[in-house]
Design a protein around this motif. Sequence first.
Motif, mmCIF file in Angstrom:
data_model
loop_
_atom_site.group_PDB
_atom_site.id
_atom_site.type_symbol
_atom_site.label_atom_id
_atom_site.label_comp_id
_atom_site.label_asym_id
_atom_site.label_seq_id
_atom_site.Cartn_x
_atom_site.Cartn_y
_atom_site.Cartn_z
ATOM 1 N N ALA A 281 28.487 -3.000 2.802
ATOM 2 C CA ALA A 281 28.962 -2.692 1.447
ATOM 3 C C ALA A 281 28.656 -3.816 0.468
ATOM 4 N N LEU A 282 28.448 -5.027 0.959
ATOM 5 C CA LEU A 282 28.150 -6.166 0.079
ATOM 6 C C LEU A 282 26.769 -6.060 -0.548
ATOM 7 N N LEU A 283 25.940 -5.145 -0.058
ATOM 8 C CA LEU A 283 24.616 -4.951 -0.638
ATOM 9 C C LEU A 283 24.678 -4.230 -1.984
ATOM 10 N N ALA A 284 25.830 -3.656 -2.298
ATOM 11 C CA ALA A 284 25.990 -2.970 -3.587
ATOM 12 C C ALA A 284 26.046 -4.002 -4.718
ATOM 13 N N SER A 285 25.865 -3.525 -5.930
ATOM 14 C CA SER A 285 25.956 -4.412 -7.085
ATOM 15 C C SER A 285 27.379 -4.956 -7.201
ATOM 16 N N VAL A 286 27.533 -6.104 -7.854
ATOM 17 C CA VAL A 286 28.817 -6.805 -7.889
ATOM 18 C C VAL A 286 29.927 -5.915 -8.443
ATOM 19 N N GLU A 287 29.620 -5.154 -9.498
ATOM 20 C CA GLU A 287 30.669 -4.338 -10.108
ATOM 21 C C GLU A 287 31.089 -3.157 -9.232
ATOM 22 N N HIS A 288 30.277 -2.837 -8.231
ATOM 23 C CA HIS A 288 30.603 -1.700 -7.364
ATOM 24 C C HIS A 288 31.009 -2.126 -5.953
ATOM 25 N N VAL A 289 31.075 -3.427 -5.709
ATOM 26 C CA VAL A 289 31.360 -3.896 -4.351
ATOM 27 C C VAL A 289 32.748 -3.459 -3.893
ATOM 28 N N GLN A 290 33.761 -3.577 -4.753
ATOM 29 C CA GLN A 290 35.121 -3.207 -4.344
ATOM 30 C C GLN A 290 35.189 -1.735 -3.947
ATOM 31 N N ALA A 291 34.602 -0.869 -4.777
ATOM 32 C CA ALA A 291 34.627 0.567 -4.469
ATOM 33 C C ALA A 291 33.847 0.864 -3.201
ATOM 34 N N MET A 292 32.697 0.242 -3.046
ATOM 35 C CA MET A 292 31.873 0.474 -1.856
ATOM 36 C C MET A 292 32.549 -0.094 -0.604
ATOM 37 N N SER A 293 33.252 -1.211 -0.763
ATOM 38 C CA SER A 293 33.961 -1.786 0.373
ATOM 39 C C SER A 293 35.081 -0.861 0.838
ATOM 40 N N ASN A 294 35.839 -0.314 -0.119
ATOM 41 C CA ASN A 294 36.904 0.631 0.237
ATOM 42 C C ASN A 294 36.333 1.859 0.927
ATOM 43 N N LEU A 295 35.205 2.338 0.400
ATOM 44 C CA LEU A 295 34.566 3.518 0.994
ATOM 45 C C LEU A 295 34.044 3.212 2.392
ATOM 46 N N ALA A 296 33.426 2.038 2.553
ATOM 47 C CA ALA A 296 32.873 1.668 3.851
ATOM 48 C C ALA A 296 33.977 1.511 4.894
ATOM 49 N N ILE A 297 35.067 0.854 4.506
ATOM 50 C CA ILE A 297 36.171 0.656 5.451
ATOM 51 C C ILE A 297 36.820 1.990 5.800
ATOM 52 N N SER A 298 37.051 2.816 4.782
ATOM 53 C CA SER A 298 37.672 4.117 5.029
ATOM 54 C C SER A 298 36.813 4.982 5.943
ATOM 55 N N GLY A 299 35.511 5.066 5.614
ATOM 56 C CA GLY A 299 34.623 5.894 6.420
ATOM 57 C C GLY A 299 34.436 5.360 7.831
ATOM 58 N N THR A 300 34.310 4.034 7.950
ATOM 59 C CA THR A 300 34.119 3.438 9.267
ATOM 60 C C THR A 300 35.374 3.592 10.121
ATOM 61 N N ALA A 301 36.547 3.418 9.516
ATOM 62 C CA ALA A 301 37.796 3.591 10.266
ATOM 63 C C ALA A 301 37.965 5.031 10.728
ATOM 64 N N HIS A 302 37.609 5.974 9.863
ATOM 65 C CA HIS A 302 37.689 7.388 10.256
ATOM 66 C C HIS A 302 36.715 7.675 11.391
ATOM 67 N N LEU A 303 35.524 7.098 11.307
ATOM 68 C CA LEU A 303 34.545 7.258 12.382
ATOM 69 C C LEU A 303 35.073 6.661 13.678
ATOM 70 N N ALA A 304 35.683 5.480 13.587
ATOM 71 C CA ALA A 304 36.242 4.837 14.779
ATOM 72 C C ALA A 304 37.342 5.692 15.398
ATOM 73 N N ALA A 305 38.164 6.301 14.543
ATOM 74 C CA ALA A 305 39.238 7.155 15.048
ATOM 75 C C ALA A 305 38.675 8.365 15.784
ATOM 76 N N LEU A 306 37.682 9.006 15.194
ATOM 77 C CA LEU A 306 37.090 10.190 15.822
ATOM 78 C C LEU A 306 36.393 9.836 17.133
ATOM 79 N N ILE A 307 35.707 8.695 17.151
ATOM 80 C CA ILE A 307 35.040 8.267 18.387
ATOM 81 C C ILE A 307 36.076 7.961 19.461
ATOM 82 N N THR A 308 37.143 7.257 19.070
ATOM 83 C CA THR A 308 38.204 6.927 20.025
ATOM 84 C C THR A 308 38.754 8.188 20.677
ATOM 85 N N GLY A 309 39.189 9.132 19.855
ATOM 86 C CA GLY A 309 39.780 10.348 20.392
ATOM 87 C C GLY A 309 38.802 11.198 21.169
ATOM 88 N N SER A 310 37.570 11.279 20.692
ATOM 89 C CA SER A 310 36.567 12.104 21.381
ATOM 90 C C SER A 310 36.241 11.544 22.759
#
Length: 223
Positions: free
Chosen positions: A33-62
Amino acid sequence: MLILMIRDELAHLRRSPLIQAVLAAIALLVPAALLASVEHVQAMSNLAISGTAHLAALITGSVVTASLIADLQQGIPILFVVRPMPRAHFLLARGAGMTVVLLAALGLGVGCMLILNAVLVKAPLDPVAILRGLLLARLPGVLLAMACGLLVGVLTAAIPGGLALFLLLTNALIIALQIGAAKVGGWVGWGPATQDWLLAAMTVAAAAAMVLWASIQFSRRSI
């Protein structure tokens, strides 16, 4: 004995090339997410963490669902339950092993992102908000998925049907808990921050109830 079984699960997972690849991908997705432009890093970081955590949850349960069904079909749990220890230890070790490695990968990814940002990028990230989101939303979600995987793995007999039921149950519970927390918070006049704590508590309670249910069903199942 439970600690030893969890260590065995962790050792088994570390030897799997597929699990290693999944863990590496999860650890690398968040810092990307740090590859995004400075003004979009916070939003991209939240999106990356949210999506990655959801992926981790689905992988765990599956993985928990599929491995439990496969082991029960092959009679592998009989090697453990004939020993003088609670049957539930087999389930707890399976769920804990997968949860620990995926949460470790997610935590490593978040840690690397925060360190790289502090040293190199210096974008206006809010570490407190990020860590709070992990504690209140991401960690309980992974625990819920793990619990759903244990329950479905014990109750179903076929991997395709079990995975379908796991996905349906997990997503339905996530939606129901979010609606329930919002409704209760609205009735008593709680703000969004307090509602986040309520949702986390409800999610952990639901996960604990499903682990208990899975343990009871497993204790009654002939192996």
